[in-house]
Write an enzyme that holds these catalytic residues in place. Structure first.
Site, PDB file in Angstrom:
ATOM      1  N   LYS A  43      36.913  63.759 -11.124  1.00 58.55           N
ATOM      2  CA  LYS A  43      36.673  62.997 -12.362  1.00 58.55           C
ATOM      3  C   LYS A  43      37.916  62.242 -12.815  1.00 58.55           C
ATOM      4  O   LYS A  43      38.102  61.974 -13.997  1.00 58.55           O
ATOM      5  CB  LYS A  43      36.170  63.913 -13.486  1.00 58.55           C
ATOM      6  CG  LYS A  43      34.989  64.780 -13.120  1.00 58.55           C
ATOM      7  CD  LYS A  43      33.840  63.962 -12.547  1.00 58.55           C
ATOM      8  CE  LYS A  43      33.213  63.006 -13.539  1.00 58.55           C
ATOM      9  NZ  LYS A  43      32.075  62.247 -12.940  1.00 58.55           N
ATOM     10  N   GLY A  44      38.732  61.882 -11.834  1.00 55.87           N
ATOM     11  CA  GLY A  44      39.940  61.118 -12.166  1.00 55.87           C
ATOM     12  C   GLY A  44      39.837  59.653 -11.810  1.00 55.87           C
ATOM     13  O   GLY A  44      40.734  58.873 -12.095  1.00 55.87           O
ATOM     14  N   GLY A  45      38.734  59.270 -11.126  1.00 56.45           N
ATOM     15  CA  GLY A  45      38.571  57.892 -10.690  1.00 56.45           C
ATOM     16  C   GLY A  45      38.730  57.721  -9.199  1.00 56.45           C
ATOM     17  O   GLY A  45      39.034  56.628  -8.719  1.00 56.45           O
ATOM     18  N   ARG A  47      36.499  57.799  -6.676  1.00 61.20           N
ATOM     19  CA  ARG A  47      35.522  56.918  -6.027  1.00 61.20           C
ATOM     20  C   ARG A  47      35.840  55.457  -6.316  1.00 61.20           C
ATOM     21  O   ARG A  47      35.779  54.609  -5.408  1.00 61.20           O
ATOM     22  CB  ARG A  47      34.102  57.265  -6.504  1.00 61.20           C
ATOM     23  CG  ARG A  47      33.015  56.255  -6.099  1.00 61.20           C
ATOM     24  CD  ARG A  47      32.967  55.968  -4.618  1.00 61.20           C
ATOM     25  NE  ARG A  47      32.698  57.153  -3.822  1.00 61.20           N
ATOM     26  CZ  ARG A  47      32.619  57.148  -2.506  1.00 61.20           C
ATOM     27  NH1 ARG A  47      32.819  56.031  -1.816  1.00 61.20           N
ATOM     28  NH2 ARG A  47      32.383  58.260  -1.837  1.00 61.20           N
ATOM     29  N   SER A 133      35.083  64.943 -19.152  1.00 61.71           N
ATOM     30  CA  SER A 133      34.289  64.260 -18.132  1.00 61.71           C
ATOM     31  C   SER A 133      33.739  65.250 -17.117  1.00 61.71           C
ATOM     32  O   SER A 133      32.563  65.164 -16.709  1.00 61.71           O
ATOM     33  CB  SER A 133      35.153  63.203 -17.431  1.00 61.71           C
ATOM     34  OG  SER A 133      34.412  62.519 -16.448  1.00 61.71           O
TER      35      SER A 133
END
Length: 290
Positions: A43-45, A47, A133
């Site tokens: 959930k850190g970006g 992708r 998130s």
């Protein structure tokens, strides 16, 4: 040249290649192990970062998370190689992304044993926002499975024997945000120079700034251009255009967070503070996570 041959015994057609010195054979596609891993954080970006760096003409990415170094290690290196994309030129870089690698204690040693020079990319966000998130994804996963729904204010905290409230070190959305604990395990094998620490909060607002750092870290020429980054006002984040097609993240990405009270946010901020400062000290870099 290529001749069509009919095999009477097997009753099928097949192609047979006959080579001579005047025939030029096209380059065959090959597979090779990645030279860079996006190891986290969840959930850190990760992708979005993978899709963005794939805009570079010299980068080939593994579209799905292989989970080789954590869950699928027993399948062997031949299996892992087969998950890689085809490459045409030796100067192409293969990148694999599995965010679960960062928090798994077995992974650093396994990666090091395969390639001690592996380039490691870690994209981090404000730990409180990342936790919310992560919790949001857990919440909706349980909702889809008709399971009992978690409440962050209950799951995130525990009372110790002294009667003091502390963060719940056994709750994954919490422990995934304790960056200092996990990076320390990686640095038992790798030097900080093997790592590129990407600011996920900056990347979300200004991806090109962080992509320039990724290009430099990977030894690539600057190739990604601003017109390849297309902001989607409905989704609230950037999409990526390699040719005429624009690639955007799926519906589960960037969705609205579950509502969390200011009191919970404040408590999380205070309890993460020591871990944040320790993380800054370890990587010799600070972030605006006040």
């Amino acid at each position: 040249m290529c001749l069509l041959q009919y095999d009477l015994f097997f009753r099928n057609f097949k192609f047979k290649w006959w080579f001579d010195k005047d025939v030029i054979v096209p380059n065959q596609f090959e597979k090779k192990f990645p030279s860079a891993l996006i190891v986290g954080v969840r959930k850190g970006g990760t992708r979005a970062l993978l899709d963005a760096i794939a805009l570079h003409s010299k980068v080939k990415i593994v579209r799905r998370e292989t989970h080789f170094f954590d869950s699928n290690y027993s399948l062997g290196f031949d299996w892992y190689r087969n998950q890689m994309p085809d490459i045409e030129n030796e100067d192409e870089i293969v990148i694999e992304k599995t965010p679960a690698y960062f928090t798994n204690e077995n992974v650093p040693k396994r990666v090091y044993e395969m390639n001690p020079n592996m380039k490691l990319i870690l994209i981090v966000r404000h730990p409180v926002y990342r936790t919310v998130s992560d919790f949001t994804q857990v919440y909706y996963n349980k909702l889809e499975q008709n399971k009992s729904l978690p409440v962050l204010s209950i799951e995130a905290f525990r009372t110790n024997e002294a009667g003091q409230e502390t963060i719940n070190m056994e709750y994954k959305p919490i422990t995934n945000s304790l960056y200092d604990i996990h990076i320390s395990k990686w640095l038992q094998y790798f030097k900080t120079e093997n790592f590129l620490f990407v600011n996920g909060d900056v990347f979300r607002a200004n991806p090109l700034h962080e992509l320039r750092r990724v290009e430099e870290f990977l030894g690539l020429e600057r190739s990604i251009t601003p017109n390849q980054l297309v902001f989607d006002y409905n989704k609230g984040f950037f999409c990526f255009r390699k040719t005429t097609k624009i690639r955007c993240l799926g519906q589960s990405k960037g969705r609205k967070h579950r509502s969390v009270s200011d009191d919970v946010v404040l408590k999380l901020s205070k309890m993460f503070e020591d871990h944040n400062q320790n993380f800054f000290r370890i990587i010799n870099r600070t972030y605006s996570w006040d």
